[in-house]
Design an enzyme around this catalytic site. Sequence first.
Site, PDB file in Angstrom:
ATOM      1  N   HIS A 116      27.451 -32.685 -33.494  1.00 46.57           N
ATOM      2  CA  HIS A 116      27.032 -32.399 -32.523  1.00 46.57           C
ATOM      3  C   HIS A 116      27.563 -33.485 -31.217  1.00 46.57           C
ATOM      4  O   HIS A 116      27.427 -34.626 -31.700  1.00 46.57           O
ATOM      5  CB  HIS A 116      25.510 -32.239 -32.433  1.00 46.57           C
ATOM      6  CG  HIS A 116      24.550 -33.079 -32.832  1.00 46.57           C
ATOM      7  ND1 HIS A 116      24.161 -34.198 -31.771  1.00 46.57           N
ATOM      8  CD2 HIS A 116      24.170 -33.413 -33.946  1.00 46.57           C
ATOM      9  CE1 HIS A 116      23.220 -34.933 -32.266  1.00 46.57           C
ATOM     10  NE2 HIS A 116      23.256 -34.735 -33.685  1.00 46.57           N
ATOM     11  N   ASP A 165      25.863 -33.824 -28.318  1.00 57.08           N
ATOM     12  CA  ASP A 165      24.573 -34.077 -27.453  1.00 57.08           C
ATOM     13  C   ASP A 165      24.028 -35.531 -28.093  1.00 57.08           C
ATOM     14  O   ASP A 165      24.181 -35.719 -29.325  1.00 57.08           O
ATOM     15  CB  ASP A 165      23.591 -33.179 -27.273  1.00 57.08           C
ATOM     16  CG  ASP A 165      22.798 -32.537 -28.588  1.00 57.08           C
ATOM     17  OD1 ASP A 165      23.824 -32.449 -29.376  1.00 57.08           O
ATOM     18  OD2 ASP A 165      21.793 -32.542 -28.594  1.00 57.08           O
ATOM     19  N   ASP A 199      24.761 -41.066 -33.677  1.00 52.57           N
ATOM     20  CA  ASP A 199      24.189 -39.457 -33.960  1.00 52.57           C
ATOM     21  C   ASP A 199      24.708 -38.833 -32.764  1.00 52.57           C
ATOM     22  O   ASP A 199      23.714 -38.499 -32.104  1.00 52.57           O
ATOM     23  CB  ASP A 199      22.599 -39.712 -34.256  1.00 52.57           C
ATOM     24  CG  ASP A 199      21.952 -38.557 -34.479  1.00 52.57           C
ATOM     25  OD1 ASP A 199      22.690 -37.241 -34.495  1.00 52.57           O
ATOM     26  OD2 ASP A 199      20.717 -38.501 -34.336  1.00 52.57           O
ATOM     27  N   GLU A 241      21.971 -29.796 -29.953  1.00 55.96           N
ATOM     28  CA  GLU A 241      21.502 -30.003 -31.290  1.00 55.96           C
ATOM     29  C   GLU A 241      19.992 -30.448 -31.456  1.00 55.96           C
ATOM     30  O   GLU A 241      19.318 -29.985 -32.046  1.00 55.96           O
ATOM     31  CB  GLU A 241      22.341 -30.780 -32.430  1.00 55.96           C
ATOM     32  CG  GLU A 241      21.976 -30.694 -33.834  1.00 55.96           C
ATOM     33  CD  GLU A 241      21.006 -31.666 -34.301  1.00 55.96           C
ATOM     34  OE1 GLU A 241      20.581 -31.598 -35.417  1.00 55.96           O
ATOM     35  OE2 GLU A 241      20.759 -32.590 -33.521  1.00 55.96           O
ATOM     36  N   GLU A 242      19.839 -31.726 -30.695  1.00 55.97           N
ATOM     37  CA  GLU A 242      18.680 -32.358 -30.885  1.00 55.97           C
ATOM     38  C   GLU A 242      17.772 -31.655 -29.965  1.00 55.97           C
ATOM     39  O   GLU A 242      17.875 -30.949 -28.923  1.00 55.97           O
ATOM     40  CB  GLU A 242      18.735 -33.621 -29.771  1.00 55.97           C
ATOM     41  CG  GLU A 242      19.883 -34.634 -30.333  1.00 55.97           C
ATOM     42  CD  GLU A 242      19.320 -35.303 -31.763  1.00 55.97           C
ATOM     43  OE1 GLU A 242      18.519 -35.013 -32.329  1.00 55.97           O
ATOM     44  OE2 GLU A 242      20.329 -35.888 -32.215  1.00 55.97           O
ATOM     45  N   ASP A 271      26.109 -35.323 -40.038  1.00 50.67           N
ATOM     46  CA  ASP A 271      25.071 -35.570 -39.166  1.00 50.67           C
ATOM     47  C   ASP A 271      23.780 -35.907 -39.908  1.00 50.67           C
ATOM     48  O   ASP A 271      22.855 -35.741 -39.995  1.00 50.67           O
ATOM     49  CB  ASP A 271      24.811 -34.220 -38.503  1.00 50.67           C
ATOM     50  CG  ASP A 271      23.662 -34.684 -37.289  1.00 50.67           C
ATOM     51  OD1 ASP A 271      23.471 -35.746 -37.101  1.00 50.67           O
ATOM     52  OD2 ASP A 271      23.008 -33.616 -37.031  1.00 50.67           O
ATOM     53  N   HIS A 283      17.862 -42.159 -32.953  1.00 50.69           N
ATOM     54  CA  HIS A 283      16.582 -41.961 -31.801  1.00 50.69           C
ATOM     55  C   HIS A 283      16.022 -43.114 -31.719  1.00 50.69           C
ATOM     56  O   HIS A 283      14.848 -42.905 -30.872  1.00 50.69           O
ATOM     57  CB  HIS A 283      15.800 -40.783 -32.566  1.00 50.69           C
ATOM     58  CG  HIS A 283      16.458 -39.411 -32.941  1.00 50.69           C
ATOM     59  ND1 HIS A 283      15.980 -38.489 -33.063  1.00 50.69           N
ATOM     60  CD2 HIS A 283      17.851 -39.250 -32.786  1.00 50.69           C
ATOM     61  CE1 HIS A 283      16.692 -37.361 -33.214  1.00 50.69           C
ATOM     62  NE2 HIS A 283      17.905 -37.930 -33.232  1.00 50.69           N
TER      63      HIS A 283
HETATM   64 ZN    ZN Z   1      22.424 -35.791 -35.333  1.00 52.22          ZN
HETATM   65 CA    CA Z   2      19.612 -36.487 -34.464  1.00 47.08          CA
END
Ligand code: ZN
Ligand code: CA
Length: 371
Positions: free
Chosen positions: A76, A78, A106, A139-140, A163, A344
Amino acid sequence: MVNQERLVNEFLELVQIDSHSSKEGKIAKVLVKKLEELGLEVKVDDAGEKVGGETGNVIGKLKGSKEGPTILFSSHMDTVKPGEGVKPVIKDGVIYSDGTTILGGDDKAGIAAVLEAIKVIKENNIEHSDIEVVFSIWEEGGLFGAKNLDTSKINAEYGFVLDSGGSPGEIIVKGPAQDKVNAKIIGKPAHAGLVPEEGVSAIMIASKAINTMKLLRIDEETTANVGVISGGEATNVVTPEVNVKAEARSLSEEKLNAQTQHMVETFEKAAADLGGKVEMDVERMYPAFNVDPEDEIVKKMQEVFNTMGLESNITSTGGGSDTNILNSYGIKAINLGIGEKKPHTLEEHLHIKDLVNAAGMVTELIKIFAK
Ligand code: ZN
Ligand code: CA
């Protein structure tokens, strides 16, 4: 084979392009260009229009020179916040942010690994079957890009989602389904000092419900959590409304159905017991996925790690990813570790060795499916 310097530079370039969820316009443009330069046929689907984002998913196709199943690689575009103005720092073979943002590995480590692998394939004239690439949006927090993917453009039989946080070698074959369980609890306002007996406290209903609810670790496959409670404005009012946001997850959809039903019934019973009402908003956010560890896709993956001298580790996850959605489209997909550590968070980092192995893993996968 994998060119470490080129790969690291590409990764550093990608993490410096801002791409918070729904704001992937800039990075999508860059990736369309990069894929086209590598000889892929590239399209951007209409997922962005559907979800209110700057761009759709970037879908690339590379025609194969050899027969074999079509394989798909997915990462992803984003990132979570705070992910704007990333200034990557390399220290002792590890890439960090400067500590004021996330790094964005990520999932840009996955994107960089795919781009590098295609370069390796091209410059060494390595034979391959048809390859599809999906760089998804948003995705997040919802898997919105994957959920709105234009599957009419996809032919893949096998999908590899790059991922996951483990180092290359990690093979995730199972992921839970998730339900959103939101409750709007309605009581009845009254002056708390003068006529409290005329009121119904939504806070007391919420507290009774939560107190009697099975939460956190339910069993080895199932979890549940109340994450947000909001309501009430003053102590002199019997609270007329409280909103509770909760979730439940399970690797087994049957167990998830049971847990969600339990949560709904517990809210309803507490409301009825105390003379209030509850409006439930329940939604299946994504389905579970469950790939047989004996399946061809896992065998091939283990073969790849054998070739690379890496240990493989078949496991499950408690989180959701685009893997859940790809499987629901009938593409047999697994999630692979690419070394995203502490995603994150401001401490997110990536070992260059893991990034190199991720690119090597994609390269070997492409080779193995053309055998
Ligand atoms: Zn991810
Ligand atoms: Ca993530």
